[in-house]
Design a protein around this motif. Structure first.
Motif, PDB file in Angstrom:
ATOM      1  N   ALA A  15       0.821  -1.213   0.000  1.00  0.00           N
ATOM      2  CA  ALA A  15       0.000   0.000   0.000  1.00  0.00           C
ATOM      3  C   ALA A  15       0.852   1.260   0.000  1.00  0.00           C
ATOM      4  O   ALA A  15       0.403   2.318  -0.453  1.00  0.00           O
ATOM      5  CB  ALA A  15      -0.932   0.002   1.211  1.00  0.00           C
ATOM      6  N   LYS A  16       2.092   1.148   0.457  1.00  0.00           N
ATOM      7  CA  LYS A  16       3.004   2.297   0.505  1.00  0.00           C
ATOM      8  C   LYS A  16       3.977   2.307  -0.672  1.00  0.00           C
ATOM      9  O   LYS A  16       4.818   3.180  -0.769  1.00  0.00           O
ATOM     10  CB  LYS A  16       3.803   2.265   1.811  1.00  0.00           C
ATOM     11  N   SER A  17       3.852   1.326  -1.555  1.00  0.00           N
ATOM     12  CA  SER A  17       4.800   1.193  -2.656  1.00  0.00           C
ATOM     13  C   SER A  17       4.290   1.882  -3.922  1.00  0.00           C
ATOM     14  O   SER A  17       3.142   2.322  -4.003  1.00  0.00           O
ATOM     15  CB  SER A  17       5.065  -0.277  -2.945  1.00  0.00           C
ATOM     16  N   SER A  18       5.138   1.918  -4.935  1.00  0.00           N
ATOM     17  CA  SER A  18       4.748   2.501  -6.221  1.00  0.00           C
ATOM     18  C   SER A  18       3.715   1.633  -6.950  1.00  0.00           C
ATOM     19  O   SER A  18       3.108   2.086  -7.910  1.00  0.00           O
ATOM     20  CB  SER A  18       5.990   2.700  -7.098  1.00  0.00           C
ATOM     21  N   LEU A  19       3.507   0.416  -6.490  1.00  0.00           N
ATOM     22  CA  LEU A  19       2.495  -0.455  -7.085  1.00  0.00           C
ATOM     23  C   LEU A  19       1.089  -0.160  -6.576  1.00  0.00           C
ATOM     24  O   LEU A  19       0.104  -0.611  -7.155  1.00  0.00           O
ATOM     25  CB  LEU A  19       2.822  -1.922  -6.794  1.00  0.00           C
ATOM     26  N   ALA A  20       0.977   0.574  -5.496  1.00  0.00           N
ATOM     27  CA  ALA A  20      -0.314   0.799  -4.830  1.00  0.00           C
ATOM     28  C   ALA A  20      -1.438   1.247  -5.768  1.00  0.00           C
ATOM     29  O   ALA A  20      -2.553   0.746  -5.654  1.00  0.00           O
ATOM     30  CB  ALA A  20      -0.143   1.781  -3.679  1.00  0.00           C
ATOM     31  N   PRO A  21      -1.181   2.162  -6.713  1.00  0.00           N
ATOM     32  CA  PRO A  21      -2.290   2.593  -7.580  1.00  0.00           C
ATOM     33  C   PRO A  21      -2.873   1.481  -8.451  1.00  0.00           C
ATOM     34  O   PRO A  21      -3.982   1.601  -8.955  1.00  0.00           O
ATOM     35  CB  PRO A  21      -1.659   3.674  -8.462  1.00  0.00           C
ATOM     36  N   PHE A  22      -2.148   0.404  -8.610  1.00  0.00           N
ATOM     37  CA  PHE A  22      -2.584  -0.683  -9.480  1.00  0.00           C
ATOM     38  C   PHE A  22      -3.181  -1.862  -8.710  1.00  0.00           C
ATOM     39  O   PHE A  22      -3.590  -2.857  -9.312  1.00  0.00           O
ATOM     40  CB  PHE A  22      -1.399  -1.176 -10.315  1.00  0.00           C
ATOM     41  N   LEU A  23      -3.233  -1.759  -7.396  1.00  0.00           N
ATOM     42  CA  LEU A  23      -3.699  -2.859  -6.548  1.00  0.00           C
ATOM     43  C   LEU A  23      -5.008  -2.508  -5.858  1.00  0.00           C
ATOM     44  O   LEU A  23      -5.345  -1.334  -5.703  1.00  0.00           O
ATOM     45  CB  LEU A  23      -2.642  -3.164  -5.481  1.00  0.00           C
ATOM     46  N   CYS A  24      -5.724  -3.535  -5.431  1.00  0.00           N
ATOM     47  CA  CYS A  24      -6.921  -3.305  -4.625  1.00  0.00           C
ATOM     48  C   CYS A  24      -6.491  -2.682  -3.307  1.00  0.00           C
ATOM     49  O   CYS A  24      -5.494  -3.094  -2.712  1.00  0.00           O
ATOM     50  CB  CYS A  24      -7.637  -4.629  -4.361  1.00  0.00           C
ATOM     51  N   LYS A  25      -7.250  -1.700  -2.839  1.00  0.00           N
ATOM     52  CA  LYS A  25      -6.901  -1.035  -1.583  1.00  0.00           C
ATOM     53  C   LYS A  25      -7.135  -1.973  -0.407  1.00  0.00           C
ATOM     54  O   LYS A  25      -8.161  -2.636  -0.312  1.00  0.00           O
ATOM     55  CB  LYS A  25      -7.711   0.236  -1.403  1.00  0.00           C
ATOM     56  N   PHE A  26      -6.165  -2.011   0.495  1.00  0.00           N
ATOM     57  CA  PHE A  26      -6.245  -2.822   1.707  1.00  0.00           C
ATOM     58  C   PHE A  26      -6.785  -1.944   2.827  1.00  0.00           C
ATOM     59  O   PHE A  26      -6.249  -0.879   3.108  1.00  0.00           O
ATOM     60  CB  PHE A  26      -4.844  -3.337   2.054  1.00  0.00           C
ATOM     61  N   HIS A  27      -7.868  -2.390   3.469  1.00  0.00           N
ATOM     62  CA  HIS A  27      -8.516  -1.607   4.526  1.00  0.00           C
ATOM     63  C   HIS A  27      -8.249  -2.152   5.924  1.00  0.00           C
ATOM     64  O   HIS A  27      -8.833  -1.671   6.886  1.00  0.00           O
ATOM     65  CB  HIS A  27     -10.025  -1.555   4.280  1.00  0.00           C
ATOM     66  N   GLY A  28      -7.398  -3.142   6.022  1.00  0.00           N
ATOM     67  CA  GLY A  28      -7.072  -3.691   7.324  1.00  0.00           C
ATOM     68  C   GLY A  28      -7.762  -5.011   7.593  1.00  0.00           C
ATOM     69  O   GLY A  28      -8.288  -5.655   6.693  1.00  0.00           O
ATOM     70  N   VAL A  29      -7.753  -5.383   8.849  1.00  0.00           N
ATOM     71  CA  VAL A  29      -8.332  -6.653   9.274  1.00  0.00           C
ATOM     72  C   VAL A  29      -9.613  -6.370  10.049  1.00  0.00           C
ATOM     73  O   VAL A  29      -9.647  -5.491  10.910  1.00  0.00           O
ATOM     74  CB  VAL A  29      -7.332  -7.441  10.158  1.00  0.00           C
ATOM     75  N   ARG A  30     -10.668  -7.088   9.704  1.00  0.00           N
ATOM     76  CA  ARG A  30     -11.960  -6.945  10.381  1.00  0.00           C
ATOM     77  C   ARG A  30     -12.314  -8.276  11.036  1.00  0.00           C
ATOM     78  O   ARG A  30     -12.095  -9.339  10.472  1.00  0.00           O
ATOM     79  CB  ARG A  30     -13.054  -6.582   9.384  1.00  0.00           C
TER      80      ARG A  30
END
Length: 85
Positions: A15-30
Motif C-alpha cells: 500500500a506504501k509502494s509505487s504499485l499501490a495505484p494498481f492494486l486493490c486497496k487494503f482496509h485492514g483486518v476486520r
C-alpha cells in the motif's frame, strides 16, 4: 497465525509502494464473530460487462520458508501435476 500476519504485513507494505495505484486497496483486518478477515476493495467494482482475471504465479515455490514438510510435499505435488503434462 504467522502466515496470515505475513500476508497483512505484505499488503501494508504494498500500500506504501509505487504499485499501490494498481492494486486493490487494503482496509485492514476486520473481525466477524470469532474469525478475522482482511478487507480489500473489489477488483471488479468499477468494471462493466464481461470480465476475466488472470492469476499469475512466478516461480515454483508456493510455501513459506518455515512450512511443514507436509505443506511442501502437497504444494510440490500440485506443481508437478499441473506442469508435468
Amino acid at each position: 497465525d504467522r502466515t496470515s500476519q505475513r500476508e497483512v504485513l505484505a499488503y501494508k507494505a504494498l500500500a506504501k509502494s509505487s504499485l499501490a495505484p494498481f492494486l486493490c486497496k487494503f482496509h485492514g483486518v476486520r473481525k466477524v464473530g470469532d474469525v478475522q478477515y482482511m478487507e480489500l476493495d473489489s477488483a471488479y467494482a468499477a468494471l462493466q460487462g464481461p470480465t476475466a482475471t488472470l492469476d499469475i504465479k512466478i516461480g515454483k515455490k508456493t510455501w513459506e520458508d518455515d512450512a511443514s514438510p507436509a505443506k511442501v510435499a502437497k504444494e510440490s505435488k500440485k506443481f508437478d501435476e499441473v506442469y508435468s503434462k
